[in-house]
Motif scaffolding. Structure first.
Motif, PDB file in Angstrom:
ATOM      1  N   ALA A  70     -66.027 -31.338 -46.101  1.00  0.00           N
ATOM      2  CA  ALA A  70     -67.129 -32.281 -45.899  1.00  0.00           C
ATOM      3  C   ALA A  70     -66.732 -33.714 -46.273  1.00  0.00           C
ATOM      4  O   ALA A  70     -67.481 -34.650 -46.024  1.00  0.00           O
ATOM      5  CB  ALA A  70     -68.341 -31.842 -46.704  1.00  0.00           C
ATOM      6  N   GLY A  71     -65.559 -33.868 -46.914  1.00  0.00           N
ATOM      7  CA  GLY A  71     -65.064 -35.213 -47.209  1.00  0.00           C
ATOM      8  C   GLY A  71     -64.904 -35.576 -48.675  1.00  0.00           C
ATOM      9  O   GLY A  71     -64.468 -36.685 -48.993  1.00  0.00           O
ATOM     10  N   LEU A  72     -65.260 -34.681 -49.587  1.00  0.00           N
ATOM     11  CA  LEU A  72     -65.068 -35.002 -51.003  1.00  0.00           C
ATOM     12  C   LEU A  72     -63.619 -34.777 -51.401  1.00  0.00           C
ATOM     13  O   LEU A  72     -62.944 -33.896 -50.879  1.00  0.00           O
ATOM     14  CB  LEU A  72     -65.981 -34.137 -51.875  1.00  0.00           C
ATOM     15  CG  LEU A  72     -67.485 -34.399 -51.733  1.00  0.00           C
ATOM     16  CD1 LEU A  72     -68.279 -33.458 -52.639  1.00  0.00           C
ATOM     17  CD2 LEU A  72     -67.827 -35.848 -52.056  1.00  0.00           C
ATOM     18  N   GLN A 105     -63.225 -35.809 -57.087  1.00  0.00           N
ATOM     19  CA  GLN A 105     -64.690 -35.786 -57.097  1.00  0.00           C
ATOM     20  C   GLN A 105     -65.213 -34.393 -57.438  1.00  0.00           C
ATOM     21  O   GLN A 105     -66.177 -34.250 -58.194  1.00  0.00           O
ATOM     22  CB  GLN A 105     -65.238 -36.250 -55.744  1.00  0.00           C
ATOM     23  CG  GLN A 105     -65.040 -37.739 -55.503  1.00  0.00           C
ATOM     24  CD  GLN A 105     -65.364 -38.144 -54.084  1.00  0.00           C
ATOM     25  OE1 GLN A 105     -65.028 -37.421 -53.131  1.00  0.00           O
ATOM     26  NE2 GLN A 105     -66.009 -39.287 -53.921  1.00  0.00           N
ATOM     27  N   LEU A 106     -64.566 -33.372 -56.886  1.00  0.00           N
ATOM     28  CA  LEU A 106     -64.987 -31.994 -57.191  1.00  0.00           C
ATOM     29  C   LEU A 106     -64.727 -31.657 -58.648  1.00  0.00           C
ATOM     30  O   LEU A 106     -65.536 -30.983 -59.291  1.00  0.00           O
ATOM     31  CB  LEU A 106     -64.284 -31.015 -56.252  1.00  0.00           C
ATOM     32  CG  LEU A 106     -64.648 -31.157 -54.774  1.00  0.00           C
ATOM     33  CD1 LEU A 106     -63.831 -30.191 -53.934  1.00  0.00           C
ATOM     34  CD2 LEU A 106     -66.134 -30.960 -54.551  1.00  0.00           C
ATOM     35  N   THR A 107     -63.603 -32.129 -59.175  1.00  0.00           N
ATOM     36  CA  THR A 107     -63.298 -31.922 -60.594  1.00  0.00           C
ATOM     37  C   THR A 107     -64.355 -32.599 -61.457  1.00  0.00           C
ATOM     38  O   THR A 107     -64.808 -32.032 -62.454  1.00  0.00           O
ATOM     39  CB  THR A 107     -61.898 -32.466 -60.931  1.00  0.00           C
ATOM     40  OG1 THR A 107     -60.940 -31.776 -60.117  1.00  0.00           O
ATOM     41  CG2 THR A 107     -61.553 -32.261 -62.392  1.00  0.00           C
ATOM     42  N   ALA A 127     -64.823 -25.279 -53.154  1.00  0.00           N
ATOM     43  CA  ALA A 127     -63.955 -26.451 -53.043  1.00  0.00           C
ATOM     44  C   ALA A 127     -63.534 -26.689 -51.592  1.00  0.00           C
ATOM     45  O   ALA A 127     -63.548 -27.838 -51.118  1.00  0.00           O
ATOM     46  CB  ALA A 127     -62.730 -26.290 -53.939  1.00  0.00           C
ATOM     47  N   GLN A 128     -63.187 -25.638 -50.873  1.00  0.00           N
ATOM     48  CA  GLN A 128     -62.798 -25.784 -49.466  1.00  0.00           C
ATOM     49  C   GLN A 128     -63.947 -26.360 -48.637  1.00  0.00           C
ATOM     50  O   GLN A 128     -63.751 -27.238 -47.799  1.00  0.00           O
ATOM     51  CB  GLN A 128     -62.359 -24.441 -48.886  1.00  0.00           C
ATOM     52  CG  GLN A 128     -61.018 -23.975 -49.401  1.00  0.00           C
ATOM     53  CD  GLN A 128     -60.677 -22.567 -48.917  1.00  0.00           C
ATOM     54  OE1 GLN A 128     -61.388 -21.977 -48.125  1.00  0.00           O
ATOM     55  NE2 GLN A 128     -59.569 -22.039 -49.412  1.00  0.00           N
TER      56      GLN A 128
END
Length: 110
Positions: free
Chosen positions: A74-76, A80-82, A68-69
Protein backbone atom coordinates in the motif's frame (compact mmCIF):
# COMPACT_ATOMS: atom_id res chain seq x y z
CA UNK A 1 27.26 -45.99 52.66
CA UNK A 2 26.60 -42.26 52.99
CA UNK A 3 23.29 -41.18 54.45
CA UNK A 4 21.27 -38.24 53.20
CA UNK A 5 22.16 -36.34 56.37
CA UNK A 6 25.88 -36.82 55.75
CA UNK A 7 25.56 -35.77 52.10
CA UNK A 8 23.60 -32.65 53.06
CA UNK A 9 26.20 -31.74 55.68
CA UNK A 10 28.98 -32.22 53.13
CA UNK A 11 27.26 -30.06 50.53
CA UNK A 12 26.41 -27.24 52.92
CA UNK A 13 29.93 -27.14 54.30
CA UNK A 14 31.50 -26.39 50.91
CA UNK A 15 32.98 -22.94 50.83
CA UNK A 16 32.12 -21.02 47.71
CA UNK A 17 32.76 -17.32 47.30
CA UNK A 18 29.47 -15.47 47.64
CA UNK A 19 28.39 -13.88 44.41
CA UNK A 20 25.63 -11.31 44.02
CA UNK A 21 22.89 -11.53 41.42
CA UNK A 22 23.42 -9.06 38.59
CA UNK A 23 19.68 -8.31 38.49
CA UNK A 24 18.65 -7.94 42.14
CA UNK A 25 21.83 -8.23 44.21
CA UNK A 26 20.71 -11.35 46.11
CA UNK A 27 23.20 -13.89 47.39
CA UNK A 28 23.89 -16.62 46.41
CA UNK A 29 24.07 -16.27 42.67
CA UNK A 30 25.62 -18.62 40.16
CA UNK A 31 27.76 -17.71 37.19
CA UNK A 32 25.63 -19.10 34.37
CA UNK A 33 26.39 -19.64 30.68
CA UNK A 34 26.04 -16.37 28.87
CA UNK A 35 27.88 -14.43 31.54
CA UNK A 36 24.96 -13.95 33.93
CA UNK A 37 25.33 -13.97 37.69
CA UNK A 38 21.83 -14.85 38.83
CA UNK A 39 19.97 -15.94 41.93
CA UNK A 40 17.42 -18.74 41.46
CA UNK A 41 14.46 -16.34 41.35
CA UNK A 42 15.95 -14.03 38.70
CA UNK A 43 17.17 -16.99 36.65
CA UNK A 44 13.69 -18.54 36.61
CA UNK A 45 12.16 -15.18 35.65
CA UNK A 46 14.66 -14.65 32.81
CA UNK A 47 14.08 -18.15 31.44
CA UNK A 48 10.28 -17.65 31.58
CA UNK A 49 10.56 -14.28 29.84
CA UNK A 50 12.71 -15.83 27.11
CA UNK A 51 10.11 -18.57 26.72
CA UNK A 52 7.28 -16.02 26.52
CA UNK A 53 9.22 -14.01 23.92
CA UNK A 54 9.91 -17.09 21.80
CA UNK A 55 6.28 -18.22 22.05
CA UNK A 56 4.94 -14.79 21.06
CA UNK A 57 7.36 -14.53 18.14
CA UNK A 58 6.32 -17.98 16.88
CA UNK A 59 2.63 -17.10 17.13
CA UNK A 60 2.89 -13.63 15.57
CA UNK A 61 5.53 -14.14 12.87
CA UNK A 62 3.14 -15.43 10.18
CA UNK A 63 0.53 -12.75 10.88
CA UNK A 64 3.08 -9.93 11.05
CA UNK A 65 4.61 -11.05 7.77
CA UNK A 66 1.26 -10.88 6.01
CA UNK A 67 0.45 -7.55 7.70
CA UNK A 68 3.80 -6.04 6.65
CA UNK A 69 3.45 -7.25 3.04
CA UNK A 70 -0.04 -5.75 2.83
CA UNK A 71 0.97 -2.31 4.10
CA UNK A 72 4.25 -2.21 2.15
CA UNK A 73 2.24 -2.92 -1.00
CA UNK A 74 0.00 0.00 0.00
CA UNK A 75 3.07 2.26 0.12
CA UNK A 76 4.31 2.31 3.72
CA UNK A 77 8.02 1.86 4.36
CA UNK A 78 9.57 -0.73 6.63
CA UNK A 79 10.54 2.08 9.03
CA UNK A 80 6.94 3.33 9.19
CA UNK A 81 5.72 -0.19 9.97
CA UNK A 82 8.39 -0.54 12.65
CA UNK A 83 7.17 2.74 14.16
CA UNK A 84 3.61 1.37 14.24
CA UNK A 85 4.79 -1.75 16.07
CA UNK A 86 6.79 0.31 18.57
CA UNK A 87 3.72 2.41 19.35
CA UNK A 88 1.65 -0.64 20.20
CA UNK A 89 1.52 -1.53 23.86
CA UNK A 90 0.03 -4.38 25.84
CA UNK A 91 -2.71 -1.98 26.95
CA UNK A 92 -3.60 -1.26 23.32
CA UNK A 93 -3.65 -4.95 22.51
CA UNK A 94 -5.72 -5.82 25.59
CA UNK A 95 -8.36 -3.24 24.63
CA UNK A 96 -8.81 -4.65 21.13
CA UNK A 97 -11.14 -7.59 22.00
CA UNK A 98 -13.50 -5.24 23.89
CA UNK A 99 -13.59 -2.80 20.98
CA UNK A 100 -14.25 -5.62 18.49
CA UNK A 101 -17.07 -7.02 20.64
CA UNK A 102 -18.67 -3.58 20.99
CA UNK A 103 -18.42 -2.96 17.23
CA UNK A 104 -20.16 -6.27 16.55
CA UNK A 105 -22.99 -5.38 18.94
CA UNK A 106 -21.97 -8.01 21.45
CA UNK A 107 -21.40 -7.88 25.16
CA UNK A 108 -20.17 -4.50 26.33
CA UNK A 109 -21.91 -2.55 23.54
CA UNK A 110 -24.71 -0.13 24.16
Amino acid sequence: MTTNHQTTDSLTSLTVPAARCDACGAVPALDLPGGYLECPRCHARRVMLQGAQAHLAAELAPLLGIWAQHWQAAGLTERQLTDVLELMSLTDLAAQPEAATAAEGGEGSE
